[in-house]
Design a protein around this motif. Structure first.
Motif, PDB file in Angstrom:
ATOM      1  N   SER A 158       0.842  -1.212   0.000  1.00  0.00           N
ATOM      2  CA  SER A 158       0.000   0.000   0.000  1.00  0.00           C
ATOM      3  C   SER A 158       0.864   1.244   0.000  1.00  0.00           C
ATOM      4  O   SER A 158       0.663   2.153   0.794  1.00  0.00           O
ATOM      5  CB  SER A 158      -0.901   0.023   1.234  1.00  0.00           C
ATOM      6  OG  SER A 158      -1.488  -1.218   1.422  1.00  0.00           O
ATOM      7  N   LYS A 165       8.597  -1.014 -19.287  1.00  0.00           N
ATOM      8  CA  LYS A 165       8.736  -0.144 -18.112  1.00  0.00           C
ATOM      9  C   LYS A 165      10.196   0.258 -17.891  1.00  0.00           C
ATOM     10  O   LYS A 165      10.513   1.436 -17.734  1.00  0.00           O
ATOM     11  CB  LYS A 165       8.177  -0.864 -16.873  1.00  0.00           C
ATOM     12  CG  LYS A 165       8.325  -0.087 -15.591  1.00  0.00           C
ATOM     13  CD  LYS A 165       7.520   1.197 -15.583  1.00  0.00           C
ATOM     14  CE  LYS A 165       7.923   2.076 -14.419  1.00  0.00           C
ATOM     15  NZ  LYS A 165       7.225   3.344 -14.389  1.00  0.00           N
ATOM     16  N   ASP A 190      15.944   2.071 -11.405  1.00  0.00           N
ATOM     17  CA  ASP A 190      15.530   1.393 -12.636  1.00  0.00           C
ATOM     18  C   ASP A 190      16.617   1.453 -13.709  1.00  0.00           C
ATOM     19  O   ASP A 190      16.804   0.495 -14.461  1.00  0.00           O
ATOM     20  CB  ASP A 190      14.213   1.984 -13.159  1.00  0.00           C
ATOM     21  CG  ASP A 190      13.038   1.653 -12.225  1.00  0.00           C
ATOM     22  OD1 ASP A 190      13.209   0.774 -11.356  1.00  0.00           O
ATOM     23  OD2 ASP A 190      11.973   2.272 -12.365  1.00  0.00           O
ATOM     24  N   LYS A 196       0.625   1.085   9.087  1.00  0.00           N
ATOM     25  CA  LYS A 196       0.048   1.690   7.887  1.00  0.00           C
ATOM     26  C   LYS A 196      -1.395   1.224   7.687  1.00  0.00           C
ATOM     27  O   LYS A 196      -2.283   2.011   7.377  1.00  0.00           O
ATOM     28  CB  LYS A 196       0.906   1.282   6.670  1.00  0.00           C
ATOM     29  CG  LYS A 196       0.712   2.166   5.480  1.00  0.00           C
ATOM     30  CD  LYS A 196       1.625   1.750   4.326  1.00  0.00           C
ATOM     31  CE  LYS A 196       2.847   2.617   4.216  1.00  0.00           C
ATOM     32  NZ  LYS A 196       3.621   2.381   2.992  1.00  0.00           N
ATOM     33  N   THR A 240       7.790  -2.430 -10.544  1.00  0.00           N
ATOM     34  CA  THR A 240       8.732  -2.404 -11.667  1.00  0.00           C
ATOM     35  C   THR A 240       9.749  -3.512 -11.454  1.00  0.00           C
ATOM     36  O   THR A 240      10.479  -3.500 -10.457  1.00  0.00           O
ATOM     37  CB  THR A 240       9.445  -1.044 -11.724  1.00  0.00           C
ATOM     38  OG1 THR A 240       8.445  -0.040 -11.876  1.00  0.00           O
ATOM     39  CG2 THR A 240      10.424  -0.988 -12.891  1.00  0.00           C
ATOM     40  N   GLY A 283       7.806  -2.894  -2.943  1.00  0.00           N
ATOM     41  CA  GLY A 283       9.020  -2.227  -3.409  1.00  0.00           C
ATOM     42  C   GLY A 283       9.993  -3.199  -4.074  1.00  0.00           C
ATOM     43  O   GLY A 283      10.027  -4.388  -3.752  1.00  0.00           O
ATOM     44  N   ALA A 341       2.465  -4.989  -5.701  1.00  0.00           N
ATOM     45  CA  ALA A 341       2.950  -3.601  -5.825  1.00  0.00           C
ATOM     46  C   ALA A 341       3.907  -3.270  -4.688  1.00  0.00           C
ATOM     47  O   ALA A 341       3.920  -2.156  -4.170  1.00  0.00           O
ATOM     48  CB  ALA A 341       1.770  -2.634  -5.840  1.00  0.00           C
TER      49      ALA A 341
HETATM   50  P1  NAD Z   1       6.543   1.922  -1.451  1.00  0.00           P
HETATM   51  O1  NAD Z   1       7.793   1.634  -0.724  1.00  0.00           O
HETATM   52  O2  NAD Z   1       5.902   3.272  -1.314  1.00  0.00           O
HETATM   53  O3  NAD Z   1       5.434   0.839  -1.076  1.00  0.00           O
HETATM   54  C1  NAD Z   1       5.693  -0.525  -0.976  1.00  0.00           C
HETATM   55  C2  NAD Z   1       4.773  -1.090   0.093  1.00  0.00           C
HETATM   56  O4  NAD Z   1       4.877  -2.511   0.085  1.00  0.00           O
HETATM   57  C3  NAD Z   1       5.112  -0.632   1.510  1.00  0.00           C
HETATM   58  O5  NAD Z   1       3.962  -0.068   2.114  1.00  0.00           O
HETATM   59  C4  NAD Z   1       5.534  -1.919   2.211  1.00  0.00           C
HETATM   60  O6  NAD Z   1       5.181  -1.932   3.598  1.00  0.00           O
HETATM   61  C5  NAD Z   1       4.765  -2.964   1.428  1.00  0.00           C
HETATM   62  N1  NAD Z   1       5.296  -4.323   1.524  1.00  0.00           N
HETATM   63  C6  NAD Z   1       6.572  -4.749   1.452  1.00  0.00           C
HETATM   64  N2  NAD Z   1       6.630  -6.084   1.611  1.00  0.00           N
HETATM   65  C7  NAD Z   1       5.369  -6.522   1.762  1.00  0.00           C
HETATM   66  C8  NAD Z   1       4.784  -7.792   1.971  1.00  0.00           C
HETATM   67  N3  NAD Z   1       5.545  -8.906   2.038  1.00  0.00           N
HETATM   68  N4  NAD Z   1       3.454  -7.883   2.103  1.00  0.00           N
HETATM   69  C9  NAD Z   1       2.687  -6.764   2.037  1.00  0.00           C
HETATM   70  N5  NAD Z   1       3.187  -5.528   1.853  1.00  0.00           N
HETATM   71  C10 NAD Z   1       4.507  -5.400   1.710  1.00  0.00           C
HETATM   72  O7  NAD Z   1       6.859   1.630  -2.988  1.00  0.00           O
HETATM   73  P2  NAD Z   1       6.194   2.300  -4.282  1.00  0.00           P
HETATM   74  O8  NAD Z   1       6.805   3.633  -4.544  1.00  0.00           O
HETATM   75  O9  NAD Z   1       4.725   2.166  -4.204  1.00  0.00           O
HETATM   76  O10 NAD Z   1       6.755   1.322  -5.408  1.00  0.00           O
HETATM   77  C11 NAD Z   1       6.273  -0.011  -5.558  1.00  0.00           C
HETATM   78  C12 NAD Z   1       6.758  -0.531  -6.894  1.00  0.00           C
HETATM   79  O11 NAD Z   1       6.179   0.243  -7.956  1.00  0.00           O
HETATM   80  C13 NAD Z   1       8.257  -0.455  -7.106  1.00  0.00           C
HETATM   81  O12 NAD Z   1       8.656  -1.548  -7.880  1.00  0.00           O
HETATM   82  C14 NAD Z   1       8.429   0.828  -7.914  1.00  0.00           C
HETATM   83  O13 NAD Z   1       9.588   0.801  -8.694  1.00  0.00           O
HETATM   84  C15 NAD Z   1       7.200   0.786  -8.784  1.00  0.00           C
HETATM   85  N6  NAD Z   1       6.764   2.095  -9.267  1.00  0.00           N
HETATM   86  C16 NAD Z   1       6.809   3.181  -8.436  1.00  0.00           C
HETATM   87  C17 NAD Z   1       6.355   4.410  -8.925  1.00  0.00           C
HETATM   88  C18 NAD Z   1       6.414   5.618  -8.047  1.00  0.00           C
HETATM   89  O14 NAD Z   1       6.256   6.712  -8.589  1.00  0.00           O
HETATM   90  N7  NAD Z   1       6.603   5.480  -6.752  1.00  0.00           N
HETATM   91  C19 NAD Z   1       5.858   4.529 -10.233  1.00  0.00           C
HETATM   92  C20 NAD Z   1       5.792   3.395 -11.024  1.00  0.00           C
HETATM   93  C21 NAD Z   1       6.252   2.184 -10.538  1.00  0.00           C
END
Ligand code: NAD
Length: 472
Positions: free
Chosen positions: A13, A228, A288, A40, A125, A89, A87
């Motif tokens: 989330s 991507k 990336d 969270k 990603t 990290g 989704a």
């Molecule tokens: P983030 O760190 O904001 O969120 C990741 C969430 O995953 C965290 O809340 C974390 O607690 C949760 N998490 C981790 N392990 C978990 C598990 N085992 N079970 C449940 N939840 C778990 O990351 P983000 O910025 O949302 O990015 C997520 C992905 O999307 C990455 O691969 C990133 O490269 C990609 N992405 C990000 C963006 C951006 O602008 N932030 C844009 C496109 C793609």
């Protein structure tokens, strides 16, 4: 239940997962938003919104308790869902490769909950071939092939405009290797691809409408994964490219804004991502670019170009720092106003922020920093706690009060509307070093500032002279 409504679990989330979950609910699906961070989940359940994104709170309020719920129970959410979007990290590992351990952990846990067909969708990603690893992990946990597919649906949202980007995308990319999986993905996005959503009451406004709905590109899973990485690497390359052009402009006394405008008017190039500055940051581009280069090299393809992109990006911050030095001569004990902490305007995300890197160096050199950011101060304070040399203030004018120079480090729109007369009288010396090219140099001279920016002729207040930035 409405037959077009799908039950979806979104795992993670964060910026992507929470926005995707809220938007899936907004377009009519039943969503379970999962995170293993109990704090969270509790915040979200209680009506809080852990990140700063326009429209996100509105959507969550609209759907909370009805079509969106928050949980830390991945097993149950996976069991109840038809599609599970991952989704979490994918941070940079030590070698530059993506650290896929969170994806691996989630895939294993999903596998243990599969008792009927599930479509597992990579939204994070991830490098090419990740879909095959997920398939293998699920298979290893005893799930037969017929009970699942793995698809890719990379996310292109930008922090700061994430909700609008999600609902009004340039394109939706879906990669799947079975017709069953592709058909489900089409159903997920049907309200956007048919344009139906844009006519619904209370639809979030944006560039798409019934006559120009969101286009969907269908590809193989591997191609979607590559789209991507290739897109982000290309955008990072554009930024590094214009930054080197800016350095050439400085060397010959030309204005990079004019050069970028002339380049950008060529429809083959396009005007976006041609803003010279202190380089890219954030949670995506740096990792990336590194991951794409790593995976290419693992496959025997030399992608040295991406190494140059990274090198230029790192050097751009050093050049900026030298400019600050050329304006101040020495640093110890100087008071610096720093406007901007987030990696870009419109977000509270400070991950890999060039602004923080500059502040780190200023503190290291013994400066006293008074920082202001409209959204990212709380997060920054976790890295640079408030203390004698680091202060977080309420507005840009308080930051400027008695400062030896003011630095612009993030391209927040509100900085463009600063009252320059007020700022000048607050500053001890009227020096602005602008890492984001927010102001017109000629106007800044008229206002009596010594103004330095990136790739544009600097202007010096008549009482000032600047050191040659090339002198160490
Ligand atoms: P983030 O760190 O904001 O969120 C990741 C969430 O995953 C965290 O809340 C974390 O607690 C949760 N998490 C981790 N392990 C978990 C598990 N085992 N079970 C449940 N939840 C778990 O990351 P983000 O910025 O949302 O990015 C997520 C992905 O999307 C990455 O691969 C990133 O490269 C990609 N992405 C990000 C963006 C951006 O602008 N932030 C844009 C496109 C793609």
């Amino acid at each position: 239940m409405d037959s077009s409504r799908l039950s979806i679990a979104v795992v993670g989330s964060g910026y992507v997962g929470l926005v995707a979950a809220a938007c899936f609910a907004e377009i009519g699906h039943q969503v379970s938003c999962v995170d293993n961070d109990e704090q969270k989940v509790a915040t979200l359940r209680a009506g809080g919104v852990p990140i700063h994104e326009e429209y996100l709170a509105d959507l969550l309020n609209r759907h909370r308790g009805q079509s969106i719920e928050f949980t830390s129970n991945l097993g149950q959410a996976a069991r109840e869902a038809q599609l599970i979007f991952i989704a979490v990290g994918t941070p940079q590992g030590e070698t530059g490769s993506a650290d896929l351990s969170y994806v691996d952990a989630v895939a294993s846990e999903i596998a243990r909950s599969i008792d009927d067909y599930k479509l597992i969708v990579e939204k994070s990603t991830v490098p090419v071939y990740t879909n095959e690893w997920i398939r293998r992990v699920v298979g290893r946990n005893g799930v037969v092939e017929e009970l699942f597919d793995v698809a890719s649906n990379p996310e292109f949202l930008r922090e700061g405009t994430a909700v609008v980007d999600f609902l009004h995308p340039d394109r939706i990319v879906v990669g799947a290797d079975s017709e069953k999986a592709m058909a489900l993905l089409r159903r997920v996005y049907e309200p956007l691809t048919s344009g139906e959503y844009y006519e619904s009451a209370g639809a979030i406004p944006g560039m798409r409408n019934r006559n120009s709905p969101a286009p969907m590109l269908e590809a193989s899973t591997k191609a979607a994964e590559l789209i991507k990485h290739a897109s982000n690497a290309f955008l990072a390359m554009k930024i590094s490219f214009i930054n080197v052009v800016a350095n050439v402009c400085e060397a010959v006394g030309a204005d990079v804004e004019q050069v970028a405008q002339g380049m950008g008017q060529d429809s083959r190039i396009g005007p976006r991502f041609l803003n010279a500055g202190i380089g890219y940051g954030g949670s995506c581009f740096p990792k990336d670019v590194a991951a794409f280069r790593y995976v290419a090299e693992r496959m025997g393809v030399d992608f040295g170009l991406l190494g140059e992109v990274e090198k230029i990006n790192a050097e751009q911050r050093i050049r900026f720092f030298q400019k600050v030095r050329s304006a101040l001569w020495t640093f110890r004990g100087k008071r610096i106003a720093a406007l901007g902490l987030a990696f870009k305007g419109g977000t509270d995300d400070i991950r890999e922020s060039p602004a923080l890197e500059i502040i780190r160096q200023l503190l290291h050199e013994g400066c006293k920093v008074a920082a202001y950011d409209p959204a990212a101060m709380e997060r920054a304070a976790a890295i640079f706690p408030e203390g004698e040399n680091m202060q977080y203030v309420r507005d840009p004018y308080e930051a400027a009060q008695g400062a030896d120079a003011l630095l612009i480090l993030t391209d927040w729109e509100e900085f463009q509307r600063l009252d320059m007369t007020r700022l000048r009288s607050a500053l001890r010396y009227p020096i602005i070093v602008d890492g984001r090219n927010l102001f017109d140099p000629a106007r800044m001279t008229e206002l009596g500032f010594t103004y330095m920016s990136v790739g544009r002729p600097g202007v010096v207040h008549p009482r000032e002279t600047l050191a040659n930035p090339n002198i160490p």
